[in-house]
Write a protein that holds these residues in place. Structure first.
Motif, short mmCIF file in Angstrom:
data_model
loop_
_atom_site.label_atom_id
_atom_site.label_comp_id
_atom_site.label_asym_id
_atom_site.label_seq_id
_atom_site.Cartn_x
_atom_site.Cartn_y
_atom_site.Cartn_z
N GLU A 19 0.81 -1.22 0.00
CA GLU A 19 0.00 0.00 0.00
C GLU A 19 0.85 1.27 0.00
N GLU A 23 0.81 3.95 -3.02
CA GLU A 23 0.32 5.30 -2.74
C GLU A 23 1.33 6.35 -3.21
N ASP A 27 0.90 9.16 -6.22
CA ASP A 27 1.19 10.56 -5.93
C ASP A 27 2.27 11.11 -6.86
N ILE A 55 -7.07 3.83 -2.35
CA ILE A 55 -6.13 4.96 -2.35
C ILE A 55 -6.73 6.16 -3.08
N SER A 59 -7.37 9.94 -1.68
CA SER A 59 -6.60 11.05 -2.24
C SER A 59 -7.44 11.98 -3.11
#
Length: 480
Positions: A19, A23, A27, A55, A59
């Motif tokens: 994870e 992530e 990003d 995710i 986000s």
């Protein structure tokens, strides 16, 4: 982070399933994740898709999911000791009846190969690293002479130089995998080794029958696909320039020219393009790319590809995050050299659809006014397709109420999809919300010029028929 027009597709695997790293990859700029159905189980793919969705929910960034079907397995079988060393001049037999291989012969997963080759054919094993000349064919046995040797291990792939193997594009496994892809709500499904437009249409019908909405990607990796390129592009939503197997079949020297031709043909037909295979291959084991790889990625951007794809670099490499960061940097720099060379041709073309005419009018006006952003209110995303083909330097913000549309638009070059609420059909209210969304994103400031494209009546799919150029701050809801 600087706005990047070219999208990044990253393959998930052991190096990118945790994870935290996933992530950080998202990003860093991943737009679409690829789930490679050649590896792993249905449960593996479903778990990775759920992690990506989770995710994204946290986000607020949309990420598309592309499920890549394995396609036909044209491979050798296994060896007694897992591998052998072949030398130039060695005789070797490909034997469809062999259970376990040795130094003299090996079995075939693809049992009909002996009926599809003749003396004089050239077979390429392990992505062309091993080359064999066919001397004779007797029943289940193909008698060969090694003309390029090396280590040959279990289950390596086989291609015939020039193509021509008849394996169907959609196997029983692929048909089951389509149901898995639909269950995990794939946005794109890639068909491996299609030979015709009919292969794509079969896949599309299977997706519909399973209740899915995924767009269809045609992977161009067979010599026969080049001969049927127009019909395959017309039948698909996206093509993938799959340079690995394609290079083995047609020869590596032919690939750069074919890449340019495929990208050009797809763009002229308003279809999307992904350029793939070995783009940053050295980053599997190194933290920086080679200069040749940088040039390769930049060249694809300059050709006009919608997306560039990472395979083993992010699936199994030591530097998945650094690979994303390198790809982002190269795309940003290459885009500085890219101009609107296709714009005038598109402006001069006749238009077959109202939303196409609106899109081209928007681009033409944006290029001649100091417009800071284009906000395209869209339901199906069809009008955004025309906008994304234009090569404009004005950023295109696709604002939609539809979750599936938002995720599909993650692959479109130069398009940035965002969610917008549509609580009613009041046009003033909706346009005000669109303006406020761009202000919040920093895409525009008060008194800037921005452009809006939308359809009336509001909410009708494929109905974009209106273009407005406004000064930011002029739209106000009647009741705030």
């Amino acid at each position: 982070m600087a706005l990047r027009k070219t999208k990044i597709v990253a393959t998930l695997g052991p190096s990118s399933s945790e994870e935290g790293i996933l992530e950080r990859m998202i990003d860093a700029g991943v737009d679409v994740v690829r789930l490679n159905f050649s590896h792993g189980t249905a449960a593996d793919h479903i778990a990775r898709a759920e992690l990506v969705r989770d995710i994204c929910r946290r986000s607020g960034k949309p990420v598309g999911i592309l499920c890549d079907l394995q396609g036909p397995k044209i491979r050798i079988g296994k060896f007694e000791n897992d591998r052998i060393l072949l030398k130039v001049g060695d005789p070797f037999i490909l034997d469809a009846a062999c259970k376990l291989g040795n130094q003299q012969r090996v079995g075939l997963d693809y049992k009909t190969l002996p009926s599809e080759v003749v003396p004089g054919a050239v077979l390429l094993l392990d992505d062309g690293r091993i080359v064999m000349h066919v001397d004779d064919v007797q029943n289940a046995e193909i008698f060969c002479t090694v003309t390029a040797g090396g280590m040959l291990s279990n289950n390596k792939g086989i291609n015939r130089q020039g193509g021509g193997l008849s394996a169907t594009a959609l196997t029983l496994k692929d048909r089951e995998d389509i149901r898995t892809a639909v269950a995990l709500e794939a946005d794109y499904i890639a068909v491996s080794f299609p030979r015709s437009g009919a292969d794509i249409e079969i896949a599309r019908q299977l997706v519909v029958d399973a209740g899915g909405h995924a767009a269809i990607v045609a992977k161009i990796e067979r010599a026969e696909a080049i001969d049927a390129l127009e019909e395959i592009i017309d039948a698909s939503d996206v093509i993938m320039v799959a340079r690995g197997d394609l290079g083995v079949e047609v020869g590596d020297a032919a690939v750069p020219g074919l890449q340019k031709r495929m990208i050009r043909m797809a763009r002229l037909r308003n279809k999307l393009v992904i350029t793939a295979t070995q783009m940053l291959e050295s980053m599997i084991s190194n933290p920086i790319p080679t200069r040749a790889e940088v040039s390769d990625v930049a060249n694809a951007v300059l050709d006009g590809t919608d997306a560039v794809m990472l395979s083993a670099e992010t699936a199994a490499g030591h530097y998945p995050l650094e690979s994303i960061q390198a790809m982002h940097r190269v795309c940003i720099e290459a885009e500085k050299e890219y101009d609107s060379q296709h714009l005038q041709q598109q402006i001069n073309d006749e238009f077959g659809f109202i939303d196409e005419a609106i899109a081209m009018a928007a681009i033409h006006a944006a290029e001649h006014l100091n417009v800071k952003a284009i906000a395209a209110l869209t339901k199906s995303g069809s009008s955004v397709t025309w906008l994304s083909r234009s090569n404009t330097n004005v950023p295109i913000y696709a604002l939609t109420t539809e979750r599936n549309t938002r995720r599909k638009l993650t692959l479109y070059r130069g398009v940035y999809p965002y969610h917008i609420e549509q609580p009613n059909d009041d046009l003033g209210h909706i346009l005000y919300d669109a303006e406020e969304t761009l202000l919040r994103l920093g895409a525009v400031q008060r008194d800037d010029l921005m452009m809006l494209t939308f359809g009336e009546p509001i909410g009708k799919a494929g109905g974009t028929n209106t273009l407005q150029i406004v000064k930011v701050g002029e739209h106000r809801r009647e009741h705030r």
